[in-house]
Design an enzyme around this catalytic site. Structure first.
Site, PDB file in Angstrom:
ATOM      1  N   LYS A   1       0.821  -1.220   0.000  1.00  0.00           N
ATOM      2  CA  LYS A   1       0.000   0.000   0.000  1.00  0.00           C
ATOM      3  C   LYS A   1       0.850   1.263   0.000  1.00  0.00           C
ATOM      4  O   LYS A   1       0.428   2.295  -0.457  1.00  0.00           O
ATOM      5  CB  LYS A   1      -0.899  -0.007   1.225  1.00  0.00           C
ATOM      6  CG  LYS A   1      -2.190  -0.719   0.953  1.00  0.00           C
ATOM      7  CD  LYS A   1      -3.093  -0.652   2.140  1.00  0.00           C
ATOM      8  CE  LYS A   1      -4.213  -1.661   1.950  1.00  0.00           C
ATOM      9  NZ  LYS A   1      -4.899  -1.988   3.152  1.00  0.00           N
TER      10      LYS A   1
HETATM   11  N1  GLU Z   1      -8.814  -7.432   4.355  1.00  0.00           N
HETATM   12  C1  GLU Z   1      -7.639  -8.151   3.941  1.00  0.00           C
HETATM   13  C2  GLU Z   1      -6.697  -7.236   3.224  1.00  0.00           C
HETATM   14  O1  GLU Z   1      -7.097  -6.213   2.700  1.00  0.00           O
HETATM   15  C3  GLU Z   1      -7.923  -9.300   3.015  1.00  0.00           C
HETATM   16  C4  GLU Z   1      -8.754 -10.321   3.627  1.00  0.00           C
HETATM   17  C5  GLU Z   1      -8.910 -11.610   2.846  1.00  0.00           C
HETATM   18  O2  GLU Z   1      -8.987 -11.611   1.614  1.00  0.00           O
HETATM   19  O3  GLU Z   1      -9.017 -12.629   3.516  1.00  0.00           O
HETATM   20  O4  GLU Z   1      -5.523  -7.537   3.163  1.00  0.00           O
END
Ligand code: GLU
Length: 283
Positions: free
Chosen positions: A245
């Site tokens: 990110k």
């Molecule tokens: N919320 C997680 C992320 O943005 C991904 C969750 C998932 O795909 O299990 O890294």
């Protein structure tokens, strides 16, 4: 129970703008469901009260539309499902498989006895076995992984790239299931949601592979079904670095603003390639 042939989901955390790696997960998840006449869901993982931002949720939806991906049903927000997670935590408490933890990050970092796992130091177990914990003090809840694995017995999951994988949740140690500052952690929320949303196939980046060891154990403890998994390769930038990110310049929103053609990005993922000078990781 869902009668769909396949249900997949894209589950971003709205803590920043989406990048190309997110686009890859979203395209692969979307196409997997569509190829089987199934459902593709969008789940907003906004359980981090300090970092989730409304503007990023709007950004996620705009980015998916720009890529030409449509999701079924209104997006689910984890922040609106806290009672479900609390119920799951209660079940684990009833089984004596979690314990309150009062340690700060600094306490854990200072611990000379902390064992190491593949992702860094593991929790050294300081609060495991406290006789009379004072639950009025701020605390997290941790999974007693040794006790839980002993109860659950040997577990496996089926992974599209890795084959049948033996679950080894001890690799991550006594993970946090409810945080001091948030009523649930990623591991518990994802496990509960994938089951309650009827997700049959989880398609996400290889960076989350280790987490699946814990999710598989939680499924067994909570009596939830195990989806199929595919942990896809990650994108490596022209500088040889894994996309993360912090590479803000590569946000999908910037590509959109620069007039990059979204179809060329989506087409590359569909052909098993990386777009825009990126390459795919080896493993
Ligand atoms: N919320 C997680 C992320 O943005 C991904 C969750 C998932 O795909 O299990 O890294």
């Amino acid at each position: 129970m869902s009668l769909d042939l396949s249900t997949t989901r894209f589950a971003p955390s709205p803590t920043g703008r989406l990048h190309l790696g997110h686009a890859m997960s979203a395209v692969l998840s979307h196409d997997f469901a569509r190829a089987r006449g199934g459902r593709f869901l969008l789940r907003v993982e906004d359980i981090d009260p300090g970092r989730a931002r409304e503007e990023h949720i709007a950004g996620i939806e705009a980015d998916l539309r720009w890529l030409g991906l449509h999701w079924d049903e209104p997006a689910v927000r984890q922040s609106q499902r806290l009672p479900l997670y609390a119920e799951a935590l209660e079940r684990l408490k009833d089984q004596g498989l979690v314990y309150p933890c009062f340690c700060t990050r600094a306490d854990i970092a200072r611990s000379a006895t902390a064992p190491h796992g593949p992702e860094g130091p593991l929790y050294p177990g300081t609060c495991r076995g406290l006789i009379a914990p004072d639950l009025d003090r701020p605390h997290a809840w941790r999974l007693d992984v040794a006790k839980a694995t002993a109860l659950a017995g040997p577990l496996t999951w089926c992974d599209e790239r890795a084959g049948i994988v033996d679950a080894r949740p001890e690799l991550l140690g006594d993970v946090v299931l409810a945080r001091k500052d948030a009523p649930v952690s990623y591991h518990l929320a994802v496990t509960v949601d994938d089951a309650t949303q009827g997700v049959t196939d989880v398609i996400r980046g290889q960076d989350l592979f280790l987490s699946t060891h814990v999710h598989r154990l939680l499924q067994a403890l909570l009596g939830l079904p195990t989806p199929g998994y595919c942990h896809h390769r990650l994108l490596i930038g022209p500088d040889g670095e894994r996309l993360a990110k912090r590479h803000g310049a590569l946000a999908l929103a910037d590509l959109r603003a620069e007039g990059v053609d979204p179809e060329s990005i989506v087409a590359a993922f569909r052909q098993g390639r990386a777009p825009l000078g990126f390459r795919l990781s080896e493993d």
